[in-house]
Design a protein around this motif. Sequence first.
Motif, short mmCIF file in Angstrom:
data_model
loop_
_atom_site.label_atom_id
_atom_site.label_comp_id
_atom_site.label_asym_id
_atom_site.label_seq_id
_atom_site.Cartn_x
_atom_site.Cartn_y
_atom_site.Cartn_z
N ALA A 1 1.06 -1.21 0.07
CA ALA A 1 0.07 0.07 0.02
C ALA A 1 0.78 1.23 0.00
CB ALA A 1 -0.88 0.09 1.27
N ASP A 2 2.05 1.32 0.49
CA ASP A 2 2.97 2.35 0.56
C ASP A 2 3.65 2.62 -0.71
OD1 ASP A 2 4.85 0.31 0.28
OD2 ASP A 2 4.99 0.23 2.56
N THR A 3 3.40 1.60 -1.79
CA THR A 3 4.11 1.91 -2.89
C THR A 3 2.95 1.93 -4.17
OG1 THR A 3 4.73 -0.33 -3.30
CG2 THR A 3 6.47 1.28 -2.49
N ASP A 4 2.75 0.76 -4.50
CA ASP A 4 1.65 0.68 -5.81
C ASP A 4 0.31 1.29 -5.56
OD1 ASP A 4 4.09 -0.45 -6.27
OD2 ASP A 4 2.94 -2.60 -6.84
N PHE A 5 -0.20 1.13 -4.25
CA PHE A 5 -1.63 1.33 -3.90
C PHE A 5 -1.82 2.30 -3.00
CE2 PHE A 5 -1.47 -3.01 -5.69
CZ PHE A 5 -2.64 -2.96 -6.32
N ILE A 6 -0.98 3.33 -2.87
CA ILE A 6 -1.34 4.45 -1.77
C ILE A 6 -2.59 5.35 -2.20
CG2 ILE A 6 0.16 6.16 -3.13
CD1 ILE A 6 1.16 7.19 -0.21
N PHE A 7 -2.79 5.44 -3.56
CA PHE A 7 -3.91 6.07 -4.11
C PHE A 7 -5.28 5.40 -3.50
CE2 PHE A 7 -7.70 6.84 -6.91
CZ PHE A 7 -7.67 8.42 -6.77
N SER A 8 -5.13 4.12 -3.31
CA SER A 8 -6.61 3.25 -2.69
C SER A 8 -6.62 3.75 -1.52
CB SER A 8 -6.21 1.76 -2.83
OG SER A 8 -5.92 1.53 -4.26
N PRO B 1 -4.51 -3.39 -16.37
CA PRO B 1 -3.75 -4.15 -15.66
C PRO B 1 -2.81 -3.64 -14.70
CG PRO B 1 -4.11 -5.05 -17.84
CD PRO B 1 -4.54 -3.72 -18.13
N LEU B 2 -2.36 -4.19 -13.50
CA LEU B 2 -1.24 -3.41 -12.74
C LEU B 2 0.20 -3.35 -13.46
CD1 LEU B 2 -2.38 -5.12 -9.16
CD2 LEU B 2 -2.85 -2.96 -10.17
N THR B 3 0.72 -2.38 -13.24
CA THR B 3 2.17 -2.36 -13.80
C THR B 3 3.20 -2.36 -12.53
OG1 THR B 3 1.91 0.19 -13.64
CG2 THR B 3 1.42 -1.01 -15.71
N GLY B 4 3.03 -1.95 -11.22
CA GLY B 4 4.07 -1.94 -10.35
C GLY B 4 4.51 -0.81 -10.33
N LEU B 5 4.23 0.47 -10.81
CA LEU B 5 4.92 1.67 -10.97
C LEU B 5 4.51 2.55 -9.64
CD1 LEU B 5 4.56 2.85 -14.46
CD2 LEU B 5 6.54 1.45 -13.62
N PRO B 6 5.47 3.27 -9.21
CA PRO B 6 5.23 4.36 -8.10
C PRO B 6 4.42 5.56 -8.67
CG PRO B 6 7.50 4.64 -8.73
CD PRO B 6 6.93 3.33 -9.63
N LEU B 7 3.44 6.06 -7.86
CA LEU B 7 2.88 7.24 -8.36
C LEU B 7 3.66 8.68 -7.84
CD1 LEU B 7 0.36 8.39 -9.21
CD2 LEU B 7 -0.40 8.38 -6.63
N PRO B 8 4.16 9.32 -8.85
CA PRO B 8 5.20 10.49 -8.64
C PRO B 8 5.00 11.32 -7.48
CG PRO B 8 4.47 10.36 -10.97
CD PRO B 8 3.57 9.40 -10.20
N TRP B 9 5.77 11.53 -6.77
CA TRP B 9 6.00 12.37 -5.49
C TRP B 9 5.20 12.03 -4.38
CZ3 TRP B 9 5.11 15.59 -10.16
CH2 TRP B 9 6.57 16.05 -10.70
N MET B 10 4.43 10.84 -4.43
CA MET B 10 3.47 10.32 -3.64
C MET B 10 3.58 8.81 -2.85
SD MET B 10 -0.69 10.79 -3.67
CE MET B 10 -0.66 12.42 -3.44
N SER B 11 3.99 8.03 -3.80
CA SER B 11 4.31 6.63 -3.30
C SER B 11 5.84 6.55 -2.67
CB SER B 11 4.35 5.83 -4.45
OG SER B 11 3.09 5.61 -5.27
N TYR B 12 6.04 5.82 -2.04
CA TYR B 12 7.27 5.53 -1.42
C TYR B 12 8.27 5.07 -2.61
CZ TYR B 12 11.43 3.63 1.03
OH TYR B 12 12.54 3.39 1.49
N GLY B 13 9.64 5.77 -2.50
CA GLY B 13 10.73 5.66 -3.58
C GLY B 13 11.52 6.76 -3.68
N GLY B 14 12.71 6.37 -3.24
CA GLY B 14 13.83 7.42 -3.50
C GLY B 14 14.29 7.75 -4.83
N SER B 15 14.35 6.81 -5.64
CA SER B 15 14.82 6.87 -7.05
C SER B 15 13.86 7.68 -7.65
CB SER B 15 15.00 5.41 -7.52
OG SER B 15 15.66 4.70 -6.94
#
Length: 428
Positions: A308-315, A379-393
């Motif tokens: 939920a912290d990466t792919d599904f934070i919007f949910s 279908p799901l892609t597993g990408l992070p939502l820019p500036w919102m999902s967890y991810g330093g890269s």
Amino acid sequence: MLHRLSLRVLTLVILWMGLGVLKLDDMTESGFFLQGAVFSFLILAGALFEIFFCYQGDPYLLPVVQTILAIGLVFLTRINPALAADQFIWANLGLIIYYAVFLILRDYRKLGEYQYLWGMLALLMLLLTLIFGTTINGATSWFRFAGMGFQPEELVKVALLLFLASYLSDNKELLRFGTIQVGKFSLPDAKTMGPFVFIGVFVLGLLGAQKSLGTALVFFLLMVFILYVATERLLYLVVSVPLVMVTGAAGYILFDHVRVRVATWINPWLDASGGAYQISQSIFAISGGRLLGTGLGNGIGAYQIPNADTDFIFSVIAEEIGFIGAMAVISLFIIVVMRCFCVSTRAVDRFGQILAAGIGILIGVEALIILAGVTKMLPLTGLPLPWMSYGGSSMVGHFLLLGILAGISHSSAFSVSQIPIGKQADAL
């Protein structure tokens, strides 16, 4: 000055109200207030930085991104406090990178002088990732060292955009009007189209070899849309449709996880407790939010939805602040994309116009694919939502692009102000 500060104050109100609610519900520790204080200082100091250096660019772009960032930090703190602590650090680093790029890159046009270097750099980063990278969740797209992970493909986005903008600015007319006649169509010759096709095929091929198909889809759509924006030829969009169908079918046949994602997309209820658990829980969370949401900290999606912290934070956002809050987040992304296109239309050189439009296209495509995935439209892609999902890269890469965009916006405003009023319309 008051205008610049008022937008930042609104962002900080959102951040501190969110952290305050979580603290009252014992869902966060006091240590986050120090993190929030550092973040707040950088936001306010950034407003003063713009005033001191007479920033004349788009005044809304960075504040809107900071609002997206603040909402993401609040919900990451609610979902996973340990990751949120890291995300605060990445957010602070991202803001520093943004201002460093703006300060150092006084003339963004110099980036266009290294056209093929950017293309080769993108290929080299992907090749090194394929050879030496670490496989996580089926995709070989990570470098891991000292217990930390980094996705080079986030920097590949920057390099690829710089190559595309430089290449298209040099070859716009040849690509638009063509040099050889094939039936009723005038097409560019192999010498003109060759670099674009070469870089595109190898970038997408390396991403396919890494099984990073979500990023491959983003890059493919980026290349198609930026080519269309630069040339205004509908032919390029039409040709891309069968290419998407063929490559999509190939991915479905070759990769097991693609077949699983397509099956769960078509009917997640056949395996709601197995392979479709993520998307089914996402649907439950979004539907449970209704109009106004369950309230910050009162939803179950933060605990039930994997990643939920990466792919599904919007949910989680849609569940806890409802349809209205979810639409507000979507509206913020729409504003960012539209401001990118505004910067593009005001740029006084072709390279800046295409690069700014490309940044807007990239952010828009990423947000659309991710939001469509968590709502079962794609279908799901597993990408992070820019500036919102967890991810330093992702944070570093997108703030790099935002810093370049700020440079284009500032330079364009300064350049236009030097043109006699009667000629400004022609320059724009």
